[in-house]
Write a protein that holds these residues in place. Structure first.
Motif, PDB file in Angstrom:
ATOM      1  N   LEU A   1       9.914  -2.542  -5.608  1.00  0.00           N
ATOM      2  CA  LEU A   1       9.456  -2.431  -4.225  1.00  0.00           C
ATOM      3  C   LEU A   1       8.135  -3.160  -4.007  1.00  0.00           C
ATOM      4  CD1 LEU A   1      10.340   1.289  -3.421  1.00  0.00           C
ATOM      5  CD2 LEU A   1      11.508  -0.766  -2.624  1.00  0.00           C
ATOM      6  N   LEU A   2       7.295  -3.167  -5.031  1.00  0.00           N
ATOM      7  CA  LEU A   2       6.025  -3.890  -4.924  1.00  0.00           C
ATOM      8  C   LEU A   2       6.270  -5.390  -4.828  1.00  0.00           C
ATOM      9  CD1 LEU A   2       2.953  -3.493  -4.877  1.00  0.00           C
ATOM     10  CD2 LEU A   2       2.952  -3.769  -7.368  1.00  0.00           C
ATOM     11  N   ILE A   3       7.196  -5.893  -5.612  1.00  0.00           N
ATOM     12  CA  ILE A   3       7.539  -7.321  -5.555  1.00  0.00           C
ATOM     13  C   ILE A   3       8.144  -7.661  -4.203  1.00  0.00           C
ATOM     14  CG2 ILE A   3       9.039  -9.118  -6.518  1.00  0.00           C
ATOM     15  CD1 ILE A   3       8.730  -7.725  -9.236  1.00  0.00           C
ATOM     16  N   ASP A   4       8.968  -6.767  -3.683  1.00  0.00           N
ATOM     17  CA  ASP A   4       9.563  -6.999  -2.363  1.00  0.00           C
ATOM     18  C   ASP A   4       8.476  -7.055  -1.289  1.00  0.00           C
ATOM     19  OD1 ASP A   4      12.400  -6.892  -0.901  1.00  0.00           O
ATOM     20  OD2 ASP A   4      10.965  -5.767   0.304  1.00  0.00           O
ATOM     21  N   GLY A   5       7.470  -6.173  -1.387  1.00  0.00           N
ATOM     22  CA  GLY A   5       6.344  -6.229  -0.448  1.00  0.00           C
ATOM     23  C   GLY A   5       5.576  -7.522  -0.580  1.00  0.00           C
ATOM     24  N   ALA A   6       5.384  -7.975  -1.828  1.00  0.00           N
ATOM     25  CA  ALA A   6       4.694  -9.246  -2.056  1.00  0.00           C
ATOM     26  C   ALA A   6       5.490 -10.409  -1.485  1.00  0.00           C
ATOM     27  CB  ALA A   6       4.466  -9.443  -3.557  1.00  0.00           C
ATOM     28  N   ALA A   7       6.828 -10.284  -1.467  1.00  0.00           N
ATOM     29  CA  ALA A   7       7.668 -11.339  -0.901  1.00  0.00           C
ATOM     30  C   ALA A   7       7.440 -11.468   0.599  1.00  0.00           C
ATOM     31  CB  ALA A   7       9.142 -11.040  -1.178  1.00  0.00           C
TER      32      ALA A   7
ATOM     33  N   VAL B   1       0.840  -1.203   0.000  1.00  0.00           N
ATOM     34  CA  VAL B   1       0.000   0.000   0.000  1.00  0.00           C
ATOM     35  C   VAL B   1       0.873   1.251   0.000  1.00  0.00           C
ATOM     36  CG1 VAL B   1      -1.662   1.351   1.332  1.00  0.00           C
ATOM     37  CG2 VAL B   1      -1.969  -1.115   1.095  1.00  0.00           C
ATOM     38  N   LEU B   2       1.945   1.236   0.805  1.00  0.00           N
ATOM     39  CA  LEU B   2       2.871   2.376   0.848  1.00  0.00           C
ATOM     40  C   LEU B   2       3.485   2.636  -0.522  1.00  0.00           C
ATOM     41  CD1 LEU B   2       4.778   1.791   4.209  1.00  0.00           C
ATOM     42  CD2 LEU B   2       3.152   3.622   3.712  1.00  0.00           C
ATOM     43  N   VAL B   3       3.824   1.562  -1.214  1.00  0.00           N
ATOM     44  CA  VAL B   3       4.435   1.710  -2.533  1.00  0.00           C
ATOM     45  C   VAL B   3       3.427   2.257  -3.532  1.00  0.00           C
ATOM     46  CG1 VAL B   3       5.504   0.474  -4.453  1.00  0.00           C
ATOM     47  CG2 VAL B   3       6.114  -0.124  -2.103  1.00  0.00           C
ATOM     48  N   VAL B   4       2.229   1.673  -3.548  1.00  0.00           N
ATOM     49  CA  VAL B   4       1.204   2.059  -4.518  1.00  0.00           C
ATOM     50  C   VAL B   4       0.765   3.511  -4.323  1.00  0.00           C
ATOM     51  CG1 VAL B   4      -1.157   1.622  -5.282  1.00  0.00           C
ATOM     52  CG2 VAL B   4       0.396  -0.300  -4.879  1.00  0.00           C
ATOM     53  N   THR B   5       0.644   3.929  -3.068  1.00  0.00           N
ATOM     54  CA  THR B   5       0.162   5.283  -2.780  1.00  0.00           C
ATOM     55  C   THR B   5       1.260   6.335  -2.827  1.00  0.00           C
ATOM     56  OG1 THR B   5       0.469   4.961  -0.399  1.00  0.00           O
ATOM     57  CG2 THR B   5      -1.686   4.389  -1.329  1.00  0.00           C
ATOM     58  N   GLY B   6       2.514   5.919  -2.885  1.00  0.00           N
ATOM     59  CA  GLY B   6       3.613   6.872  -2.905  1.00  0.00           C
ATOM     60  C   GLY B   6       4.025   7.341  -1.525  1.00  0.00           C
ATOM     61  N   LEU B   7       3.431   6.764  -0.477  1.00  0.00           N
ATOM     62  CA  LEU B   7       3.769   7.183   0.884  1.00  0.00           C
ATOM     63  C   LEU B   7       5.172   6.765   1.305  1.00  0.00           C
ATOM     64  CD1 LEU B   7       0.431   6.524   2.791  1.00  0.00           C
ATOM     65  CD2 LEU B   7       1.432   8.725   2.186  1.00  0.00           C
ATOM     66  N   ARG B   8       5.793   5.907   0.525  1.00  0.00           N
ATOM     67  CA  ARG B   8       7.148   5.469   0.865  1.00  0.00           C
ATOM     68  C   ARG B   8       8.106   6.656   0.924  1.00  0.00           C
ATOM     69  NH1 ARG B   8      10.278   5.261  -3.779  1.00  0.00           N
ATOM     70  NH2 ARG B   8       9.113   5.485  -5.726  1.00  0.00           N
TER      71      ARG B   8
END
Length: 483
Positions: A327-333, A136-143
């Motif tokens: 980063l999204l793949i890393d979150g999925a991991a 969610v952080l990655v998708v929303t840009g909050l990272r």
């Protein structure tokens, strides 16, 4: 590692790909060859394959709130499965030579901080939740906001503190350090060995393992940690066959009847997404998830940027190619690791070994991932490693994480004191969460008393407030009549 390449090192006019694979992974465009990618994939696997031994040992040695332990064979299967699948996905989706597996440090949080508060299913559910929140952080840009909120000194201190914590676990697990039973009647809580001296063959194996590991690291031997684990396991097997040893601890080093066996997927899918909220306070759950996110998120950012820079893949503005997807793949991991009960999976800095061998694309990940897949069928061989042969790796990893301490500005007390507390409190309280909390609270306090409150990001104010409640939860509960 090889000398870091700059973006200008890449060919100005990339040669056309010789085939579909070359064009898809942009192998020729990035100045690499299929042979280099294969060598790089092999190097990365042999440099990080120690996780197949260490992750089951760290998670398998801990008990949850109800006294249950996870099966070592099932943990080995889960660890290899997640590493294989997510490494290949990163290669295809992110096209970076960046392998993933269960994160050291993160698994320590799960084993020694989270599991004692709840069941294993609940603990793994928090890992899944952490991974989803990172996505969610990655998708929303909050990272970007999170990255800017945490001072660089505290990020480095967190890594150093986790390194000391991991090293301490290694010394304790090997029996090099032990708790003195009658703490009240002694001047110190721990001691050398079991009686104040080092005795027994198992301790000798550990000591030789530490010397071998640091020697190989100093010589910059690729796969130093894995070489040490394999070598000392063989030594332990020989010693066990000729010496009278009462116990090795959790694992006795004996040659298995079978080297190959069918994978045991018994842990896959055993997680409860929100079960933790029924086992401990909501504030504790929130802080635990925050700790996981913080450790995972910033370790990943540092690893991704470091590996990309080493491979000469950063653009003119220092940006990583496909960073959002990576980063999204890393979150999925992380989600996959929790769902498989192998702890949060994350990007590995050991991927630099592959880059040093020439990897520049995600094709090398196909090699690394395939080797992790083959490891699924070698669990009998991977579960004969005693703690004394594997624990030197924890000491070595602790050292590697400790090296970041040089980047902290120790001349500025407003930075140095929070960093020191973060580093010291983790091993001294056997809690990563406590260390992060102490550092955050001290940072906000010192900035405020020095008249620099405006420099504190609002996210840090909120986090420090949560940690104050966390540390004072007992008197707060008494005041509210909860207890």
């Amino acid at each position: 590692m090889s000398v870091t390449q700059q973006p200008t090192d890449r060919p100005s006019s990339p040669p056309p790909g010789a085939n579909g694979v070359d064009r898809f992974f942009r192998i020729s465009e990035r100045g690499s060859t299929l042979g280099r990618e294969i060598r790089g994939g092999l190097a990365t696997f042999f440099t990080m394959a120690y996780i197949l031994v260490l992750n089951p040992i760290i998670l398998g040695s801990a008990k949850d709130k109800f006294g249950h332990q996870l099966d070592a064979v099932q943990l080995t299967t889960a660890t290899a499965l997640v590493a294989a699948v997510m490494t290949i996905i990163m290669g295809i989706g992110g096209n970076l030579p960046l392998a993933l597996a269960a994160g050291l440090g993160l698994n320590a949080v799960v084993a020694f901080q989270i599991a004692p508060l709840m069941s294993w299913d609940d603990a793994m559910g928090l890992i899944v939740l952490e991974g989803l929140l990172i996505c969610v952080l990655v998708v929303t840009g909050l990272r970007e906001a999170v990255m800017h909120a945490i001072p660089q000194s505290l990020k480095q201190a967190i890594s150093v503190g986790i390194g000391l914590f991991i090293a301490f676990i290694g010394f304790v697990d090997a029996g090099f350090v032990s708790r003195i039973p009658d703490v009240a009647g002694t001047t110190v809580p721990v001691q050398l060995g079991g009686t104040g001296t080092l005795t027994g063959w198992p301790i000798l194996v550990f000591c030789l393992g530490v010397l071998l590991t640091i020697g190989l690291l100093a010589r910059k031997v690729k796969g130093a940690i894995l070489i040490s684990i394999v070598t000392m396991t063989v030594v332990a097997i020989v010693i066990d066959s000729i010496a009278d040893i009462k116990t090795w601890g959790l694992t006795t080093p004996k040659v298995p009847d079978d080297v190959v066996a069918s994978p045991d997927f018994g842990l896959i899918g055993h997680f409860s997404l929100f079960g933790a909220f029924g086992q401990t306070s909501a504030i504790t759950v929130v802080l635990l998830v925050f700790t996981l996110i913080l450790s995972d998120f910033f370790d990943t950012m540092g690893t991704v940027v470091g590996i990309s820079a080493e491979a000469g893949l950063l653009d003119e503005e220092g940006r990583v190619p496909n960073i959002g997807r990576v980063l999204l793949i890393d979150g999925a991991a992380a989600v996959a690791g929790g769902a498989a009960s192998s702890s949060s999976a994350t990007s590995y800095i050991e991927s630099a070994a592959g880059v040093g061998e020439g990897s520049r694309t995600g094709f090398s990940n196909l090699v690394t991932g395939t080797l992790f897949g083959l490891a699924l069928f070698l669990t009998p061989l991977l579960t004969i490693v005693p703690l004394q042969a594997a624990a030197p790796a924890l000491v070595a990893v602790g050292f590697l994480m400790m090296t970041q301490v040089k980047n902290i500005d120790w001349d500025k007390y407003e930075i140095a004191i929070p960093a020191f507390l973060t580093i010291a409190v983790m091993p001294f309280t056997y809690s990563i969460t406590n260390g992060i909390g102490a550092g955050f609270v001290a940072y906000v306090l010192l900035k405020t008393v020095l008249g620099k409150a405006k420099e504190i990001h609002w996210l840090l104010w909120g986090t420090a407030a949560l940690f104050l409640v966390y540390f004072a939860i007992d008197p707060i509960e008494q005041i509210l009549g909860v207890k």
